[in-house]
Design a protein around this motif. Sequence first.
Motif, PDB file in Angstrom:
ATOM      1  N   ALA A  81      66.219  31.779  20.512  1.00 31.74           N
ATOM      2  CA  ALA A  81      65.664  30.499  20.960  1.00 31.74           C
ATOM      3  C   ALA A  81      64.536  30.759  21.951  1.00 31.74           C
ATOM      4  O   ALA A  81      64.762  31.056  23.120  1.00 31.74           O
ATOM      5  N   SER A  82      63.326  30.649  21.478  1.00 31.99           N
ATOM      6  CA  SER A  82      62.145  30.786  22.331  1.00 31.99           C
ATOM      7  C   SER A  82      61.069  29.864  21.781  1.00 31.99           C
ATOM      8  O   SER A  82      61.137  29.435  20.621  1.00 31.99           O
ATOM      9  N   PRO A  83      60.070  29.528  22.581  1.00 34.97           N
ATOM     10  CA  PRO A  83      59.010  28.633  22.096  1.00 34.97           C
ATOM     11  C   PRO A  83      58.311  29.138  20.845  1.00 34.97           C
ATOM     12  O   PRO A  83      57.821  28.335  20.041  1.00 34.97           O
ATOM     13  N   ASP A  84      58.252  30.450  20.654  1.00 34.30           N
ATOM     14  CA  ASP A  84      57.610  31.003  19.452  1.00 34.30           C
ATOM     15  C   ASP A  84      58.405  30.656  18.197  1.00 34.30           C
ATOM     16  O   ASP A  84      57.848  30.259  17.177  1.00 34.30           O
ATOM     17  N   ILE A  85      59.733  30.813  18.268  1.00 34.49           N
ATOM     18  CA  ILE A  85      60.591  30.596  17.115  1.00 34.49           C
ATOM     19  C   ILE A  85      60.832  29.107  16.887  1.00 34.49           C
ATOM     20  O   ILE A  85      60.974  28.659  15.736  1.00 34.49           O
ATOM     21  N   LEU A  86      60.875  28.339  17.952  1.00 29.39           N
ATOM     22  CA  LEU A  86      61.211  26.915  17.849  1.00 29.39           C
ATOM     23  C   LEU A  86      60.027  26.036  17.473  1.00 29.39           C
ATOM     24  O   LEU A  86      60.180  24.817  17.390  1.00 29.39           O
ATOM     25  N   GLY A  87      58.859  26.620  17.261  1.00 26.41           N
ATOM     26  CA  GLY A  87      57.717  25.856  16.772  1.00 26.41           C
ATOM     27  C   GLY A  87      56.889  25.171  17.828  1.00 26.41           C
ATOM     28  O   GLY A  87      55.925  24.461  17.497  1.00 26.41           O
ATOM     29  N   ALA A  94      62.168  25.251  11.067  1.00 25.70           N
ATOM     30  CA  ALA A  94      61.543  24.319  10.121  1.00 25.70           C
ATOM     31  C   ALA A  94      60.264  23.721  10.701  1.00 25.70           C
ATOM     32  O   ALA A  94      59.242  23.615  10.006  1.00 25.70           O
ATOM     33  N   LEU A  95      60.290  23.343  11.970  1.00 27.39           N
ATOM     34  CA  LEU A  95      59.088  22.797  12.598  1.00 27.39           C
ATOM     35  C   LEU A  95      57.988  23.854  12.693  1.00 27.39           C
ATOM     36  O   LEU A  95      56.802  23.538  12.551  1.00 27.39           O
TER      37      LEU A  95
END
Length: 365
Positions: free
Chosen positions: A116-122, A187-188
């Motif tokens: 969970a990081s801003p890169d992975i979460l879109g 997905a995002l």
Amino acid sequence: MTELADRPRATMRVRQPGETVVRVGPVSGRVRWRQLAVPLVAAIVVVLLGAVGLGRGDFPIGVGDVLRTLAGLGEQSQEFIVLELRAPRIVVGALVGIAFGLAGALFQTFARNPLASPDILGITQGASVGAVAAIVLGGTSGAAGLLGGLGVPLAAMLGALAFGALLFVLAWRRGVDGYRLVLVGIALWAVAAALTDWLLTRAEVFDAAAAYVWITGSLNARTWDQAVPLALALAVLVPLALAASRALGVLQFGDDTARGLGVRLSLAQAAVVLVAVALTASAVAAAGPISYVALVVPQIAVRLTGGSRPPLVASGLLGAALVVGADLLTRTVLPEALPVGILTALVGAPYLLWLLVRGRRRSTL
């Protein structure tokens, strides 16, 4: 037996390795020296890297001349190089690293997932959509030009906030589950990547080149115009992130436990996500989506400090050290100056693969 029973309960607790009980009058507490030493060493490393960066570059300046320039006694040419070209770049790099490190620690603790990081979460990809849209659709004479240079950073911030809001809304099901948060975020990320590619196919050659440089993440040509707004944003967001650490300590034990301890679950989750998204948006608006800092740094911090969750202060300072150090390498060691995002991606991409492989091995055991 009576003497043992009369002693304060704090003195009867078993100390963990690396802990010391400190007492000041009637108040006592436990100090884990590793959790104090790691942020201190990281801060010293950031200062040393910044000091080296002020003197290194195409026009080397000695340490004495750098100190005289900082004191206002240097030559005019040295003042321009140190105070107008190199100092803003280093300050922006340090602040961006702090913002990404804090955002990654908040997301990973909240979701109880190292992915969970801003890169992975879109979220950073959403910022790229906003920035590329401003560059491609606005151009040099359109919306970006009319806003006096604020068009791209503002569009990036709005894109990050919009995708952050979508992430929270789509992941909400009587609360936010960490596993669902990561799935929705991936997905995002795919949607945002597709939108970015579509915008680039519509761009003119020069606009596409400018967009590619921005979405890579770079500290090149950063000035005080980017450093001051980012510093003001962090002056508000960092205390909010530290204030959310108490709620994070409860949220990591699960929703039911948090409710049982009296935590307002919906409010606490929304506050943590909002602060993490705002930190990411501020950093991306200043320097672009510098990849994988928010993913890697919190896990390094938790291993160095030996805690159970990523520590916020250590994550922020280690993020600053990573960004400033990577930028220094691109300027002074590599044969060609590259955007700092390329170097951080070279560090973060293998780590992401290692996380995925490790997770697959555990699932097959």
